[in-house]
Write an enzyme that holds these catalytic residues in place. Structure first.
Site, PDB file in Angstrom:
ATOM      1  N   TYR A  51      -4.846   8.530 -15.370  1.00 45.62           N
ATOM      2  CA  TYR A  51      -4.958   7.908 -13.876  1.00 45.62           C
ATOM      3  C   TYR A  51      -6.655   7.612 -14.266  1.00 45.62           C
ATOM      4  O   TYR A  51      -7.493   6.845 -13.808  1.00 45.62           O
ATOM      5  CB  TYR A  51      -4.889   8.437 -13.213  1.00 45.62           C
ATOM      6  CG  TYR A  51      -3.610   7.730 -13.201  1.00 45.62           C
ATOM      7  CD1 TYR A  51      -2.846   7.713 -13.952  1.00 45.62           C
ATOM      8  CD2 TYR A  51      -2.618   9.014 -11.978  1.00 45.62           C
ATOM      9  CE1 TYR A  51      -1.120   7.279 -13.884  1.00 45.62           C
ATOM     10  CE2 TYR A  51      -1.588   8.690 -12.308  1.00 45.62           C
ATOM     11  CZ  TYR A  51      -0.735   7.919 -12.704  1.00 45.62           C
ATOM     12  OH  TYR A  51       1.235   7.488 -12.906  1.00 45.62           O
ATOM     13  N   LYS A  84       4.773  16.774 -22.935  1.00 45.76           N
ATOM     14  CA  LYS A  84       5.562  16.275 -23.757  1.00 45.76           C
ATOM     15  C   LYS A  84       4.480  16.587 -24.802  1.00 45.76           C
ATOM     16  O   LYS A  84       4.242  15.762 -25.851  1.00 45.76           O
ATOM     17  CB  LYS A  84       5.280  14.238 -24.158  1.00 45.76           C
ATOM     18  CG  LYS A  84       5.983  13.929 -24.421  1.00 45.76           C
ATOM     19  CD  LYS A  84       6.830  13.465 -24.321  1.00 45.76           C
ATOM     20  CE  LYS A  84       7.994  12.668 -25.054  1.00 45.76           C
ATOM     21  NZ  LYS A  84       9.521  12.403 -25.094  1.00 45.76           N
ATOM     22  N   ASP A 109      10.647  14.435 -20.452  1.00 45.84           N
ATOM     23  CA  ASP A 109      11.774  13.730 -20.474  1.00 45.84           C
ATOM     24  C   ASP A 109      13.264  14.163 -19.816  1.00 45.84           C
ATOM     25  O   ASP A 109      14.185  14.195 -19.146  1.00 45.84           O
ATOM     26  CB  ASP A 109      11.818  13.114 -21.461  1.00 45.84           C
ATOM     27  CG  ASP A 109      11.867  13.647 -22.515  1.00 45.84           C
ATOM     28  OD1 ASP A 109      11.528  14.812 -23.098  1.00 45.84           O
ATOM     29  OD2 ASP A 109      12.189  12.961 -24.009  1.00 45.84           O
ATOM     30  N   ASP A 166       3.568  12.288 -10.504  1.00 48.75           N
ATOM     31  CA  ASP A 166       3.429  11.644  -9.872  1.00 48.75           C
ATOM     32  C   ASP A 166       5.241  10.802  -9.551  1.00 48.75           C
ATOM     33  O   ASP A 166       5.650  10.869  -9.020  1.00 48.75           O
ATOM     34  CB  ASP A 166       2.289  10.056 -10.311  1.00 48.75           C
ATOM     35  CG  ASP A 166       2.439   9.298  -9.419  1.00 48.75           C
ATOM     36  OD1 ASP A 166       2.901   9.023  -8.626  1.00 48.75           O
ATOM     37  OD2 ASP A 166       1.325   7.869 -10.451  1.00 48.75           O
ATOM     38  N   ASP A 213       7.998  11.835  -7.213  1.00 49.03           N
ATOM     39  CA  ASP A 213       8.836  11.007  -5.999  1.00 49.03           C
ATOM     40  C   ASP A 213      10.640  11.840  -6.738  1.00 49.03           C
ATOM     41  O   ASP A 213      11.347  10.880  -5.354  1.00 49.03           O
ATOM     42  CB  ASP A 213       8.237   9.417  -6.914  1.00 49.03           C
ATOM     43  CG  ASP A 213       7.696   8.872  -5.510  1.00 49.03           C
ATOM     44  OD1 ASP A 213       6.577   9.967  -4.911  1.00 49.03           O
ATOM     45  OD2 ASP A 213       6.795   8.404  -5.910  1.00 49.03           O
TER      46      ASP A 213
END
Ligand code: NAD
Length: 361
Positions: free
Chosen positions: A141, A192, A224, A248, A252
């Protein structure tokens, strides 16, 4: 010297829910030997209206000087048309950046009394108590270079940079290990590493840090698989630590496991444990001013503030227990009431938590 807590109620339901959290703080001060000063300042759209900026200098100065910050929520449709720099949400980003709040703590707790609110089967989620520690100020980000450019063949391409320094990984890692020490002692690092070099370094640093925290059991999981495991068997996790973008998304998803946005607190911490505490929900303009908002996420943010910034774990547990007692007694605001259940007001819920705290003394 007594501790200073900066209180920033903000917009929409912010002032209503923060008022209830303040009742809890006042009760701790009156009845539990908790010594703290509270000081208020404007933030968000309310600050823009009164002072022309969503994060006035005086508010930032107060936030800097305080030992911890309690924030309600910011934003509202009346400010959506403002230029980006003046929008209420910019105040949050600026506070995080100015105060170096790089560790975002997002617990997903499902009180057994509310297991029916989840979209998952009650036995999968009842009693869930997991903490996601998300890196908040680095990663893709923020990485440079970034942009949209035109290639020689005429095609446009968008690009971002995923970048973490060893220092950034180490400081979020240390925060997460320290949090795991205060909980069940299990830390799952999510990455990852099978595809990304950045994750390879992340994993290497986490493994190195593990040597300094022999009381914490470290494991690794690819993102994943972590997404899958969160909805398959979320109770296997104690603390998860991950990068900005993975966190992020996963936080959620974890929040939705509980089905009740009005119940979830959060914290953003710096390296010394100073932090800003706020409910995960927004300013709920659709119900603002009606006295029906659920104040429990904000009250549970007070519990986090006590535990993580003020080292008052016993007081934090008392607040959490009081919330559990109130739910046991069947009190529900509209957002967590089952069909046909009578809902109580924001202030009645706050008063009930205070009464439960007092009764437990
Ligand atoms: P929201 O979280 O404010 O509301 C989503 C839904 O949940 C609404 O129906 C609302 O009534 C309900 N809800 C939220 N909190 C509740 C509570 N405590 N009790 C009962 N019901 C509750 O999200 P949104 O509608 O997407 O955003 C509204 C505004 O809040 C926007 O301006 C947005 O930018 C801002 N926002 C601020 C923050 C923050 O301050 N950290 C976070 C998210 C959104």
């Amino acid at each position: 010297m007594s501790l200073k807590i900066a209180i920033l109620p903000g917009d929409g339901i912010g002032p209503e829910i923060v008022a209830e959290a303040e009742k809890v703080l006042a009760e701790l001060r009156a009845g539990c030997g908790f010594d703290a000063e509270f000081e208020h300042a404007r933030v968000g759209g309310t600050a823009y209206e009164a002072e022309g900026h969503p994060l006035p200098d005086a508010t930032l100065a107060l936030a800097r000087a305080a030992d911890a910050i309690l924030l309600g929520s910011v934003g509202g449709p009346q400010w959506d048309g403002l230029e980006r720099a003046l929008r209420p949400e910019q105040a949050l980003l600026a506070l995080r950046a100015e105060l170096g709040l790089f560790a975002n703590l997002r617990p997903a707790i499902l009180y057994p009394q509310l297991a029916g609110a989840s979209t998952l089967k009650a036995e999968i989620v009842s009693g869930l108590d997991l903490m996601i520690v998300r890196e908040l100020t680095g990663g893709i980000y923020f990485g440079q270079p970034r942009g949209i450019r035109r290639r020689d063949d005429g095609q446009r391409e968008g690009f971002n940079t995923l970048l973490y320094s060893e220092h950034e990984i180490e400081r979020i890692g240390r925060s997460a290990f320290a949090i795991a020490q205060k909980r069940a002692g299990r830390l799952c690092s999510v990455d990852k590493a099978n595809v990304l070099e950045c994750s390879e370094l992340w994993r290497e640093v986490m493994n190195r840090l593990a040597g300094d925290y022999p009381d914490v059991e470290l494991s690794h999981m690819y993102v994943d698989n972590a997404a899958m495991q969160l909805v398959r068997a979320p109770k296997q996790f104690d603390v998860m630590v991950t990068s900005n973008m993975f966190g992020d998304i996963l936080s959620d998803a974890a929040a939705m496991l509980t089905g009740s946005i009005g119940m979830l607190p959060s914290a953003s911490l710096d390296a010394s444990g100073k932090g800003m505490y706020e409910p995960i929900h927004g300013s709920a303009p659709d119900i603002a001013g009606q006295g029906v908002a659920n104040p429990l996420a904000t009250i549970l943010s007070v519990a986090m503030l006590l535990r993580y910034s003020l080292d008052e774990a016993a007081l934090a547990s008392r607040v959490e227990t009081a919330v559990g007692d109130v739910l046991d007694r069947g009190l529900r605001t509209a957002d967590i009431a089952a069909a046909g259940e009578q809902a109580v007001s924001t202030s009645a819920m706050g008063d009930a938590v205070v009464a439960a705290l007092r009764a437990a003394q």
